[in-house]
Design an enzyme around this catalytic site. Structure first.
Site, PDB file in Angstrom:
ATOM      1  N   GLU A 291       0.875  -1.167   0.000  1.00 29.80           N
ATOM      2  CA  GLU A 291       0.000   0.000   0.000  1.00 29.80           C
ATOM      3  C   GLU A 291       0.911   1.215   0.000  1.00 29.80           C
ATOM      4  O   GLU A 291       1.699   1.408   0.931  1.00 29.80           O
ATOM      5  CB  GLU A 291      -0.905   0.009   1.226  1.00 29.80           C
ATOM      6  CG  GLU A 291      -1.846   1.206   1.258  1.00 29.80           C
ATOM      7  CD  GLU A 291      -2.463   1.429   2.614  1.00 29.80           C
ATOM      8  OE1 GLU A 291      -2.575   2.606   3.021  1.00 29.80           O
ATOM      9  OE2 GLU A 291      -2.828   0.438   3.272  1.00 29.80           O
TER      10      GLU A 291
ATOM     11  N   CYS B 296      -3.431   7.541   5.408  1.00 31.29           N
ATOM     12  CA  CYS B 296      -3.329   7.154   4.004  1.00 31.29           C
ATOM     13  C   CYS B 296      -4.580   7.541   3.219  1.00 31.29           C
ATOM     14  O   CYS B 296      -4.552   7.567   1.983  1.00 31.29           O
ATOM     15  CB  CYS B 296      -3.076   5.659   3.884  1.00 31.29           C
ATOM     16  SG  CYS B 296      -4.172   4.639   4.878  1.00 31.29           S
TER      17      CYS B 296
END
Length: 504
Positions: A247, A284
């Site tokens: 990620e 994020c």
């Protein structure tokens, strides 16, 4: 490999914290990887029920030591006790969710095709299921010292799958990592399992060695695009390439449609400011790019101007943030709208909001569409929502995309969703993307560079699929089959038999 200590720091002051944590030597990385390989058959051979119990025991042990763990993390990360308390509870709830996943059993995708000699080609007795890959390496994230770290989602889902785990601790919170790892190691030993089921290593070189080690069969990573790409290249460049589930970066675009801007001006401005600055912008899913009518820009700027910043997790992140906002402040393509307050001392930064037009953004999309890790955002003004379609279609892959719409905006929202669903893993409607629920339906992923595989998620029940692979048994005696595939279905799990989903 040169062995150097990994030093903890207090982001509020920049002072060192705790004793240096020794880096893991190459020989020890090799020993731990081999121990994980030795533990694999034992751990993978446990029933789903037994692995669920182990995960729940880990969750209980973390909860029991929560006060001490939060105390260490608060000193080492400056995220604050309230945030860390919620995050640790999310972490233990995530472990318990995978206990539910194991007991329910459909994650194995057990599938049975009865033999049929009368079709062309004739079909034998075929029985398929998903099984664990083997030992995996997990890289901790800087911004979530619990939920995406030592006992976080990658570790929980891999252990649930039956894969031993070797964690590479993040240098931003080494003492938190040591304390958390102790809980897992002690709990796994108390459960009577081999020590190789879980271990941890420290230092960047040790992490690279893990990715290249022949006993490691997959890697999970949360971090920067540059760091993730380097490790991804190591993983696929091995003599035996392995899956790398990273990620990486995400801009998380938000579209505020005209009706919503007119009817919910103050509410949207307040919500945006709270979301952008949450955790000092180090989430994020931080909504760093907003497309909005001109009419709401002043309200957005006022809301950001009224916010306070805070300490970034590391000096490097602080320096990177300052470099990006300095570049934006001097760029001709954008204009500074508002600056929040930065507290005194440490690695603190101030929130910022910039503006540009959709025409300017389209002409400079590669530059202005980059992620800024921190509490800074760009508002892109437009006149007609139709202007946004070609621009949104060219955005890089992202974890989330958000649309704020009033009832009269629904037609435009539907048209935009057709574009946004191609670039984002989660579409949010009339809410903000920060905050990721841990559940069966959650998807936390997206096209590159949000993740290295848009097929998979790092949050939610289906995160387990990263660590399991299919195997089909052809014409094997029932007694020799795994319980998941035996005729009597002794586990009572959902199975697909001759194309029909059920529990028979």
């Amino acid at each position: 490999m040169t062995v150097q200590g990994v030093q903890g720091y207090n982001p509020r002051t920049g002072a060192t914290y705790g004793e240096p944590v020794p880096a893991t030597p190459e020989a020890e990385v090799d020993r731990l990887a081999k121990a994980a390989a030795e533990a694999f058959p034992v751990f993978a051979g446990l029933s789903g029920q037994r692995r669920a119990e182990v995960l729940e025991q880990i969750a209980d042990a973390l909860d029991a030591r929560s006060e001490r763990l939060i105390e260490i993390a608060d000193t080492e990360t400056a995220l604050g006790v309230p945030r860390l308390t919620v995050e640790l509870k999310r972490t233990t709830n995530q472990l318990r969710l995978f206990g539910e996943v194991l007991r329910e059993g459909s994650y194995t995708e057990a599938t049975i095709d009865s033999p049929n000699p009368d079709i062309i080609p004739p079909r034998p007795n075929l029985r398929r299921m998903l099984q664990p890959l083997g030992p995996v390496a997990v890289f901790s994230a800087s911004n979530f010292p619990f939920a995406f770290s030592v006992a976080g989602g990658d570790t929980a889902s891999a252990l649930a799958a039956g894969c031993p785990v070797l964690v590479k601790a993040h240098s931003a919170h080494p003492n938190t990592s040591v304390a958390t790892a102790e809980v897992l190691i002690e709990t796994i030993a108390a459960a009577g399992l081999p020590a190789g089921v879980f271990n941890i290593v420290y230092s960047t070189p040790a992490g690279s060695l893990l990715v290249k080690h022949p006993e490691i069969k997959a890697v999970g990573f949360t971090g920067s695009t540059g760091g993730g790409r380097a490790l991804f290249d190591l993983a696929v460049g091995r003599p035996d390439p392995i899956p790398f589930y990273g990620e990486l970066g995400s801009v998380n675009p938000t579209v505020i449609l005209p009706g919503a801007a007119a009817e919910q001006t103050e509410e949207l401005a307040t919500g945006f400011a709270a979301s952008l600055t949450m955790g000092v912008g180090q989430f994020c899913t931080n909504p760093g790019l907003v497309f909005a009518p001109e009419s709401i820009v002043d309200a957005l700027g006022k809301a950001i101007g009224g916010t306070g910043g805070g300490a970034m997790l590391t000096a490097r992140m602080r320096d990177s943030y300052e470099s990006i906002v300095d570049g934006l402040s001097s760029a001709e393509e954008v204009e500074l709208v508002a600056v929040g307050e930065a507290p005194e001392g440490g690695w603190t930064v101030a929130p910022r909001l910039y503006r540009t037009t959709v025409a300017n953004f389209a002409a400079n999309q590669e530059k202005l569409g980059e992620e800024c890790f921190g509490p800074a955002g760009i508002v892109v003004t437009y006149t007609d929502p139709a202007e946004l379609v070609p621009v949104l279609a060219k955005l890089a892959g992202t974890l989330t995309a958000t649309v704020h719409a009033a009832e009269g905006d629904h037609e435009a929202a539907g048209e935009l969703s057709a574009v946004l669903r191609r670039i984002a893993g989660r579409l949010v409607f009339n809410a903000w993307p920060t905050g990721v629920a841990v559940s069966w339906a959650q998807h936390h992923g997206g096209p590159w560079p949000a993740t290295t595989s848009a097929l998979h998620t790092s949050v939610g029940a289906t995160a387990i699929r990263r660590w399991i692979a299919p195997v089909t048994f052809q014409s094997w005696p029932d007694a020799l089959l795994p319980q998941e595939l035996q005729d009597a279905n002794p586990l009572g799990i959902p199975r697909r038999r001759d194309g029909v989903l059920g529990t028979d």
